[in-house]
Design a protein around this motif. Sequence first.
Motif, PDB file in Angstrom:
ATOM      1  N   ILE A 120       0.840  -1.202   0.000  1.00 42.20           N
ATOM      2  CA  ILE A 120       0.000   0.000   0.000  1.00 42.20           C
ATOM      3  C   ILE A 120       0.872   1.247   0.000  1.00 42.20           C
ATOM      4  CG2 ILE A 120      -1.618   1.370   1.398  1.00 42.20           C
ATOM      5  CD1 ILE A 120      -2.936  -1.336   2.207  1.00 42.20           C
ATOM      6  N   ARG A 121       1.921   1.277   0.812  1.00 48.29           N
ATOM      7  CA  ARG A 121       2.801   2.447   0.843  1.00 48.29           C
ATOM      8  C   ARG A 121       3.348   2.750  -0.547  1.00 48.29           C
ATOM      9  NH1 ARG A 121       7.550   4.766   0.682  1.00 48.29           N
ATOM     10  NH2 ARG A 121       8.158   6.326   2.227  1.00 48.29           N
ATOM     11  N   HIS A 122       3.833   1.719  -1.227  1.00 51.80           N
ATOM     12  CA  HIS A 122       4.370   1.891  -2.583  1.00 51.80           C
ATOM     13  C   HIS A 122       3.312   2.504  -3.509  1.00 51.80           C
ATOM     14  CE1 HIS A 122       6.654   1.057  -6.219  1.00 51.80           C
ATOM     15  NE2 HIS A 122       5.572   0.480  -6.710  1.00 51.80           N
ATOM     16  N   ARG A 123       2.101   2.004  -3.450  1.00 57.12           N
ATOM     17  CA  ARG A 123       1.022   2.517  -4.289  1.00 57.12           C
ATOM     18  C   ARG A 123       0.651   3.957  -3.916  1.00 57.12           C
ATOM     19  NH1 ARG A 123      -2.476  -2.094  -6.421  1.00 57.12           N
ATOM     20  NH2 ARG A 123      -1.267  -3.962  -5.995  1.00 57.12           N
ATOM     21  N   ILE A 124       0.705   4.282  -2.629  1.00 56.58           N
ATOM     22  CA  ILE A 124       0.383   5.636  -2.182  1.00 56.58           C
ATOM     23  C   ILE A 124       1.429   6.618  -2.694  1.00 56.58           C
ATOM     24  CG2 ILE A 124       0.262   7.152  -0.138  1.00 56.58           C
ATOM     25  CD1 ILE A 124      -2.289   5.494  -0.566  1.00 56.58           C
ATOM     26  N   VAL A 125       2.696   6.233  -2.658  1.00 58.75           N
ATOM     27  CA  VAL A 125       3.752   7.102  -3.187  1.00 58.75           C
ATOM     28  C   VAL A 125       3.500   7.393  -4.662  1.00 58.75           C
ATOM     29  CG1 VAL A 125       6.213   7.200  -3.746  1.00 58.75           C
ATOM     30  CG2 VAL A 125       5.481   6.460  -1.468  1.00 58.75           C
ATOM     31  N   GLU A 126       3.149   6.370  -5.430  1.00 61.01           N
ATOM     32  CA  GLU A 126       2.848   6.566  -6.857  1.00 61.01           C
ATOM     33  C   GLU A 126       1.599   7.417  -7.054  1.00 61.01           C
ATOM     34  OE1 GLU A 126       2.617   2.651  -8.558  1.00 61.01           O
ATOM     35  OE2 GLU A 126       4.813   2.475  -8.700  1.00 61.01           O
ATOM     36  N   LEU A 127       0.563   7.177  -6.259  1.00 67.55           N
ATOM     37  CA  LEU A 127      -0.652   7.950  -6.354  1.00 67.55           C
ATOM     38  C   LEU A 127      -0.399   9.420  -6.052  1.00 67.55           C
ATOM     39  CD1 LEU A 127      -3.824   8.116  -6.559  1.00 67.55           C
ATOM     40  CD2 LEU A 127      -3.833   7.683  -4.081  1.00 67.55           C
ATOM     41  N   LEU A 128       0.331   9.674  -5.005  1.00 69.06           N
ATOM     42  CA  LEU A 128       0.645  11.044  -4.601  1.00 69.06           C
ATOM     43  C   LEU A 128       1.429  11.772  -5.691  1.00 69.06           C
ATOM     44  CD1 LEU A 128       0.351  13.115  -2.377  1.00 69.06           C
ATOM     45  CD2 LEU A 128       2.322  12.096  -1.227  1.00 69.06           C
ATOM     46  N   ALA A 129       2.420  11.112  -6.273  1.00 67.53           N
ATOM     47  CA  ALA A 129       3.182  11.712  -7.361  1.00 67.53           C
ATOM     48  C   ALA A 129       2.286  12.014  -8.551  1.00 67.53           C
ATOM     49  CB  ALA A 129       4.332  10.786  -7.770  1.00 67.53           C
ATOM     50  N   SER A 130       1.383  11.105  -8.861  1.00 60.54           N
ATOM     51  CA  SER A 130       0.466  11.292  -9.982  1.00 60.54           C
ATOM     52  C   SER A 130      -0.478  12.468  -9.736  1.00 60.54           C
ATOM     53  CB  SER A 130      -0.331  10.013 -10.194  1.00 60.54           C
ATOM     54  OG  SER A 130      -1.353  10.207 -11.134  1.00 60.54           O
ATOM     55  N   ILE A 131      -1.009  12.578  -8.537  1.00 59.97           N
ATOM     56  CA  ILE A 131      -1.926  13.680  -8.215  1.00 59.97           C
ATOM     57  C   ILE A 131      -1.192  15.010  -8.304  1.00 59.97           C
ATOM     58  CG2 ILE A 131      -3.226  14.763  -6.316  1.00 59.97           C
ATOM     59  CD1 ILE A 131      -4.056  11.901  -5.470  1.00 59.97           C
ATOM     60  N   ARG A 132       0.012  15.061  -7.779  1.00 59.96           N
ATOM     61  CA  ARG A 132       0.790  16.303  -7.818  1.00 59.96           C
ATOM     62  C   ARG A 132       1.168  16.687  -9.242  1.00 59.96           C
ATOM     63  NH1 ARG A 132       4.269  15.018  -2.355  1.00 59.96           N
ATOM     64  NH2 ARG A 132       2.718  15.884  -0.910  1.00 59.96           N
ATOM     65  N   THR A 133       1.447  15.704 -10.085  1.00 57.81           N
ATOM     66  CA  THR A 133       1.788  15.965 -11.480  1.00 57.81           C
ATOM     67  C   THR A 133       0.595  16.502 -12.264  1.00 57.81           C
ATOM     68  OG1 THR A 133       3.479  14.253 -11.459  1.00 57.81           O
ATOM     69  CG2 THR A 133       2.625  14.904 -13.612  1.00 57.81           C
ATOM     70  N   ASN A 134      -0.600  16.012 -11.972  1.00 58.41           N
ATOM     71  CA  ASN A 134      -1.812  16.370 -12.724  1.00 58.41           C
ATOM     72  C   ASN A 134      -2.510  17.611 -12.200  1.00 58.41           C
ATOM     73  OD1 ASN A 134      -1.608  14.237 -14.555  1.00 58.41           O
ATOM     74  ND2 ASN A 134      -2.482  12.826 -13.071  1.00 58.41           N
ATOM     75  N   ARG A 135      -1.932  18.330 -11.272  1.00 62.40           N
ATOM     76  CA  ARG A 135      -2.585  19.518 -10.718  1.00 62.40           C
ATOM     77  C   ARG A 135      -2.264  20.740 -11.501  1.00 62.40           C
ATOM     78  NH1 ARG A 135      -2.500  20.544  -4.920  1.00 62.40           N
ATOM     79  NH2 ARG A 135      -4.334  21.641  -5.447  1.00 62.40           N
TER      80      ARG A 135
END
Length: 135
Positions: A120-135
């Motif tokens: 889950i931590r690994h997926r959260i890191v990827e999710l967070l990076a994706s959200i920050r990139t798409n803002r």
Amino acid sequence: MTDKPSVLFVCVHNAGRSQMAAGWLRHLASDTIEVRSAGSEPADQINPVAVEAMREVGIDITGQTPARLTWDTARASDVIITMGCGDACPVFPGKRYEDWKLTDPAGQPLDVVRQVRDDIRHRIVELLASIRTNR
């Protein structure tokens, strides 16, 4: 997405996977993302083994309570991450959806729950990076 995007984690009991994911996102994103979690059939309490696994990495999820998934909560979320809730998970056009295939920690020993926590931590890191990139 709004200035402060919102992420909803959904699993069946809202006692393990979704609570660990919400704990990780709160920890890693601080107050930059609104974090929600819910379950299609919420349990009475958070899985104590999930609590222990998260405590080992310095994250306290004991203050959280399993909550029932509502249409309003889903509709108000920008990103919806499902974890085995099947047809109970609502679908709204225009939302970002991800379905994470994760072992259900219910009834599992601590070693297995640690693996789920780390996945889950690994997926959260990827999710967070994706959200920050798409803002």
